[in-house]
Scaffold this active site. Sequence first.
Site, PDB file in Angstrom:
ATOM      1  N   ASP A   1       0.837  -1.197   0.000  1.00 58.72           N
ATOM      2  CA  ASP A   1       0.000   0.000   0.000  1.00 58.72           C
ATOM      3  C   ASP A   1       0.879   1.258   0.000  1.00 58.72           C
ATOM      4  OD1 ASP A   1      -2.455   1.326   0.123  1.00 58.72           O
ATOM      5  OD2 ASP A   1      -2.558   1.273   2.316  1.00 58.72           O
ATOM      6  N   HIS A   2       0.474   2.260  -0.747  1.00 61.26           N
ATOM      7  CA  HIS A   2       1.108   3.598  -0.718  1.00 61.26           C
ATOM      8  C   HIS A   2       2.631   3.605  -0.645  1.00 61.26           C
ATOM      9  CE1 HIS A   2      -2.343   6.221  -0.546  1.00 61.26           C
ATOM     10  NE2 HIS A   2      -2.922   5.369   0.259  1.00 61.26           N
TER      11      HIS A   2
ATOM     12  N   HIS B   1      -7.851   9.390   4.650  1.00 65.16           N
ATOM     13  CA  HIS B   1      -7.276   8.379   5.540  1.00 65.16           C
ATOM     14  C   HIS B   1      -7.538   8.748   6.998  1.00 65.16           C
ATOM     15  CE1 HIS B   1      -4.413   7.712   2.018  1.00 65.16           C
ATOM     16  NE2 HIS B   1      -5.189   6.643   2.080  1.00 65.16           N
TER      17      HIS B   1
ATOM     18  N   HIS C   1      -9.824   4.542  -1.322  1.00 63.43           N
ATOM     19  CA  HIS C   1      -8.947   4.652  -0.153  1.00 63.43           C
ATOM     20  C   HIS C   1      -9.718   5.313   0.975  1.00 63.43           C
ATOM     21  CE1 HIS C   1      -4.798   3.626  -1.578  1.00 63.43           C
ATOM     22  NE2 HIS C   1      -5.520   3.494  -2.669  1.00 63.43           N
ATOM     23  N   GLY C   2      -9.228   5.132   2.188  1.00 62.94           N
ATOM     24  CA  GLY C   2      -9.850   5.820   3.322  1.00 62.94           C
ATOM     25  C   GLY C   2     -11.243   5.300   3.632  1.00 62.94           C
TER      26      GLY C   2
ATOM     27  N   ASN D   1     -10.219   0.017   0.702  1.00 59.34           N
ATOM     28  CA  ASN D   1      -9.131  -0.109   1.678  1.00 59.34           C
ATOM     29  C   ASN D   1      -9.604   0.183   3.103  1.00 59.34           C
ATOM     30  OD1 ASN D   1      -7.598  -0.499  -0.592  1.00 59.34           O
ATOM     31  ND2 ASN D   1      -6.322   1.316  -0.313  1.00 59.34           N
TER      32      ASN D   1
ATOM     33  N   THR E   1      -7.537   1.919   9.223  1.00 60.83           N
ATOM     34  CA  THR E   1      -7.756   2.444  10.575  1.00 60.83           C
ATOM     35  C   THR E   1      -8.667   1.523  11.395  1.00 60.83           C
ATOM     36  OG1 THR E   1      -7.445   4.658   9.682  1.00 60.83           O
ATOM     37  CG2 THR E   1      -8.436   4.513  11.868  1.00 60.83           C
TER      38      THR E   1
HETATM   39 ZN   LIG Z   1      -4.713   4.939   0.958  1.00 62.41          ZN
END
Ligand SMILES: [Zn+2]
Length: 277
Positions: free
Chosen positions: A81-82, A177, A205-206, A227, A230
């Site tokens: 990821d990232h 995020h 994302h997030g 994704n 958290t």
């Molecule tokens: Zn992300």
Amino acid sequence: MEKNLQTVLIEAKKDHFAVPAFNIVDYTSAAAVISAGEDEKTPIIMQTSTGTVKWYGAKHLAGMVAELKNSAKVPVFLHLDHCTEMDLAKECVDSGWDSIMFDGSKFPYEENVAKTREIVDYAHKKGLTVEGELGTIVGVEEEIQVDKAKLPSIDECIDFVEATGVDIFAPAIGTAHGLYSGEPKIDFDLVKEVSEKIKQPFVVHGGTGLDESTFKELVQLGASKINISTALKYAYYEGLDDYTKENGDKIAPVETEKAKYNAIKKMALYHIETFRV
Ligand SMILES: [Zn+2]
């Protein structure tokens, strides 16, 4: 040959669900999300942040989850990821990952394209898929409301996917995020256009903190990878807290691992079920 991640995501879109991508942090969290996928007969993406990769070392981390992945009853993909570092991205390509996200969003457009293209060429030689990002997905420490003007236009998205050759596409759509402090402002028109005009599967994302109806709307519009990072971290600590509340200061590491596992699996099951429409 086994299906690659892009194929699995294209099939997911046709079948009206999104494949959850959980940012695992250790063996227990990897085992928990895979077990949830097996219970629900859904493919699972184990994502690793660059911090996690650096902590374990790429080869050790891939080795640690290899048996879980290979013996799983559903397709399981190991995805980076990232990643903003070319060397680390290439190391993961060479160490057993199935898919790489290169995040060149902090670079000017031309540089983002060139760097993403480089990792696409490198990864494709080994049969991996590559995810690329365009626009800025803000983080928890930054302002949460993304200005619509900062989101890419559909033409920029089309150009980027063509110029880079990415297999999976993560456009900024207004998600963030971390945890949302206010209502996320998602540009559903952009989501719809990306889904209709770009054949490469698109990623949200997030995901943590979006409500059930938002998730379902995104999946209905064609998002096929969502994704979740958290929420896994929170489940991790909830599991530990629950254990401590019930058992005081009893020293039993394996039991605390089980408590973590159960909390993370429950979180994963919730998202798998929510990502079906
Ligand atoms: Zn992300």
